[in-house]
Motif scaffolding. Structure first.
Motif, PDB file in Angstrom:
ATOM      1  N   PRO A 176     -51.753  46.390  38.904  1.00  0.00           N
ATOM      2  CA  PRO A 176     -50.805  45.923  38.023  1.00  0.00           C
ATOM      3  C   PRO A 176     -49.603  46.963  37.683  1.00  0.00           C
ATOM      4  O   PRO A 176     -49.837  48.135  37.695  1.00  0.00           O
ATOM      5  CB  PRO A 176     -51.503  45.368  36.615  1.00  0.00           C
ATOM      6  CG  PRO A 176     -52.579  46.374  36.459  1.00  0.00           C
ATOM      7  CD  PRO A 176     -53.133  46.824  38.122  1.00  0.00           C
ATOM      8  N   PRO A 177     -48.478  46.365  37.617  1.00  0.00           N
ATOM      9  CA  PRO A 177     -47.314  47.203  36.929  1.00  0.00           C
ATOM     10  C   PRO A 177     -47.636  47.746  35.567  1.00  0.00           C
ATOM     11  O   PRO A 177     -48.260  47.075  34.951  1.00  0.00           O
ATOM     12  CB  PRO A 177     -46.084  46.427  37.078  1.00  0.00           C
ATOM     13  CG  PRO A 177     -46.697  44.845  37.564  1.00  0.00           C
ATOM     14  CD  PRO A 177     -47.998  44.883  37.694  1.00  0.00           C
ATOM     15  N   GLN A 196     -48.791  39.118  37.662  1.00  0.00           N
ATOM     16  CA  GLN A 196     -49.287  40.476  37.703  1.00  0.00           C
ATOM     17  C   GLN A 196     -49.943  41.332  36.630  1.00  0.00           C
ATOM     18  O   GLN A 196     -51.310  41.853  36.761  1.00  0.00           O
ATOM     19  CB  GLN A 196     -48.451  41.507  38.426  1.00  0.00           C
ATOM     20  CG  GLN A 196     -48.022  41.049  39.902  1.00  0.00           C
ATOM     21  CD  GLN A 196     -46.867  41.897  40.392  1.00  0.00           C
ATOM     22  OE1 GLN A 196     -46.001  41.909  39.802  1.00  0.00           O
ATOM     23  NE2 GLN A 196     -46.946  42.002  41.578  1.00  0.00           N
ATOM     24  N   ALA A 197     -49.384  41.063  35.473  1.00  0.00           N
ATOM     25  CA  ALA A 197     -49.853  41.787  34.304  1.00  0.00           C
ATOM     26  C   ALA A 197     -49.110  41.021  33.226  1.00  0.00           C
ATOM     27  O   ALA A 197     -48.095  40.650  33.334  1.00  0.00           O
ATOM     28  CB  ALA A 197     -49.337  43.124  34.292  1.00  0.00           C
ATOM     29  N   GLN A 207     -44.343  40.944  27.277  1.00  0.00           N
ATOM     30  CA  GLN A 207     -43.907  41.300  28.485  1.00  0.00           C
ATOM     31  C   GLN A 207     -44.752  40.811  29.562  1.00  0.00           C
ATOM     32  O   GLN A 207     -45.871  40.855  29.634  1.00  0.00           O
ATOM     33  CB  GLN A 207     -43.151  42.561  28.775  1.00  0.00           C
ATOM     34  CG  GLN A 207     -44.388  43.617  28.549  1.00  0.00           C
ATOM     35  CD  GLN A 207     -43.577  45.261  28.968  1.00  0.00           C
ATOM     36  OE1 GLN A 207     -43.177  45.358  30.010  1.00  0.00           O
ATOM     37  NE2 GLN A 207     -43.617  45.758  27.931  1.00  0.00           N
ATOM     38  N   ILE A 208     -44.101  39.882  30.488  1.00  0.00           N
ATOM     39  CA  ILE A 208     -45.093  39.401  31.782  1.00  0.00           C
ATOM     40  C   ILE A 208     -44.400  39.902  32.936  1.00  0.00           C
ATOM     41  O   ILE A 208     -43.166  39.765  33.046  1.00  0.00           O
ATOM     42  CB  ILE A 208     -45.105  37.996  31.575  1.00  0.00           C
ATOM     43  CG1 ILE A 208     -46.118  37.786  30.587  1.00  0.00           C
ATOM     44  CG2 ILE A 208     -45.672  37.341  33.050  1.00  0.00           C
ATOM     45  CD1 ILE A 208     -46.320  36.113  30.202  1.00  0.00           C
ATOM     46  N   LEU A 248     -40.824  37.705  40.504  1.00  0.00           N
ATOM     47  CA  LEU A 248     -39.574  38.135  39.627  1.00  0.00           C
ATOM     48  C   LEU A 248     -39.332  39.683  39.749  1.00  0.00           C
ATOM     49  O   LEU A 248     -40.244  40.537  39.907  1.00  0.00           O
ATOM     50  CB  LEU A 248     -39.958  37.960  38.107  1.00  0.00           C
ATOM     51  CG  LEU A 248     -40.314  36.367  37.961  1.00  0.00           C
ATOM     52  CD1 LEU A 248     -40.493  36.042  36.433  1.00  0.00           C
ATOM     53  CD2 LEU A 248     -38.913  35.358  38.332  1.00  0.00           C
ATOM     54  N   ILE A 249     -38.086  40.165  39.658  1.00  0.00           N
ATOM     55  CA  ILE A 249     -37.846  41.622  39.676  1.00  0.00           C
ATOM     56  C   ILE A 249     -37.988  42.397  38.540  1.00  0.00           C
ATOM     57  O   ILE A 249     -38.357  43.272  38.607  1.00  0.00           O
ATOM     58  CB  ILE A 249     -36.224  41.677  40.171  1.00  0.00           C
ATOM     59  CG1 ILE A 249     -35.992  41.116  41.708  1.00  0.00           C
ATOM     60  CG2 ILE A 249     -35.741  43.067  40.214  1.00  0.00           C
ATOM     61  CD1 ILE A 249     -34.607  41.030  41.856  1.00  0.00           C
ATOM     62  N   GLU A 250     -37.683  41.664  37.460  1.00  0.00           N
ATOM     63  CA  GLU A 250     -37.982  42.420  36.105  1.00  0.00           C
ATOM     64  C   GLU A 250     -38.912  41.719  35.329  1.00  0.00           C
ATOM     65  O   GLU A 250     -39.199  40.715  35.461  1.00  0.00           O
ATOM     66  CB  GLU A 250     -36.615  42.389  35.297  1.00  0.00           C
ATOM     67  CG  GLU A 250     -35.371  43.207  35.967  1.00  0.00           C
ATOM     68  CD  GLU A 250     -35.764  44.722  35.871  1.00  0.00           C
ATOM     69  OE1 GLU A 250     -36.163  44.960  34.759  1.00  0.00           O
ATOM     70  OE2 GLU A 250     -35.302  45.458  36.750  1.00  0.00           O
TER      71      GLU A 250
END
Length: 185
Positions: A27-28, A87-88, A55-56, A61-63
């Motif tokens: 995950p990011p 993802q996170a 924050q997700i 999505l890019i951001e």
């Protein structure tokens, strides 16, 4: 010689493919909250609101998507029109926050590993009931002792606590259904 080159190329592609799969599976990392970050549902700067934030990250999505409250963060995962390729999910770890008014810019915990205090006297970023996240059970228990409420996991946060207009009508009944199930299922 041609056979060796072909075998080497095949082995290299398998090896690199495995590396790419491993990178995609991780995950990011959470982003540091800044003055430019705007809440998805309120359209306001996150620093304008007290309490924990979220924050997700979604693959489509890019951001990251930012939220003024953790309740809004969890709602995003339940609403049928929001991306499902999550993802996170990161939320402010309030056990490490400087204060309620300043929840911290980089003290994030993965929401699916956090504990949440629901039904407390604490109000979230938009003045509604909040799901207050902690990475440490002792910190969550201390918060409950000072503010009331009860401790649940991410999957145990009731749908109606998150999606109702006042959030205060927390369900404690067994017929509340799966907390993660989207509406109309």
């Amino acid at each position: 010689m041609k056979c060796r080159s072909l075998a080497f190329a095949l082995l290299l592609s398998i090896t690199l493919g495995g590396c790419w799969e491993k990178q995609a599976a991780e995950p990011p990392s959470p982003h540091r909250m800044t003055a430019e970050d705007i809440g998805r549902y309120c359209g306001m700067n996150l620093f304008e609101h007290p309490g924990p934030k979220g924050q997700i990250f979604a693959a489509s999505l890019i951001e990251p998507v930012w939220f003024s409250s953790v309740r809004d963060t969890i709602a995003f995962t339940m609403l049928p029109d929001e991306p499902k390729d999550i993802q996170a999910i990161y939320v402010s770890d309030m056990g490490k926050a400087p204060s309620w008014d300043k929840p911290g810019a980089d003290n994030w915990v993965e929401a699916r590993k956090a504990l949440f205090v629901i039904g407390s006297r604490a109000k979230g970023g938009m003045g509604g009931d909040e799901a207050v996240p902690f990475s440490d059970r002792a910190a969550a228990e201390k918060f409950v002792g000072e503010n009331g409420g009860r401790i649940v996991t991410f999957d145990q946060v009731p749908r109606n606590y998150v999606l109702s207009s006042d959030g205060a009508k927390e369900s404690t009944s067994a017929d509340d259904g799966d907390a993660r199930r989207p509406p109309n299922e």
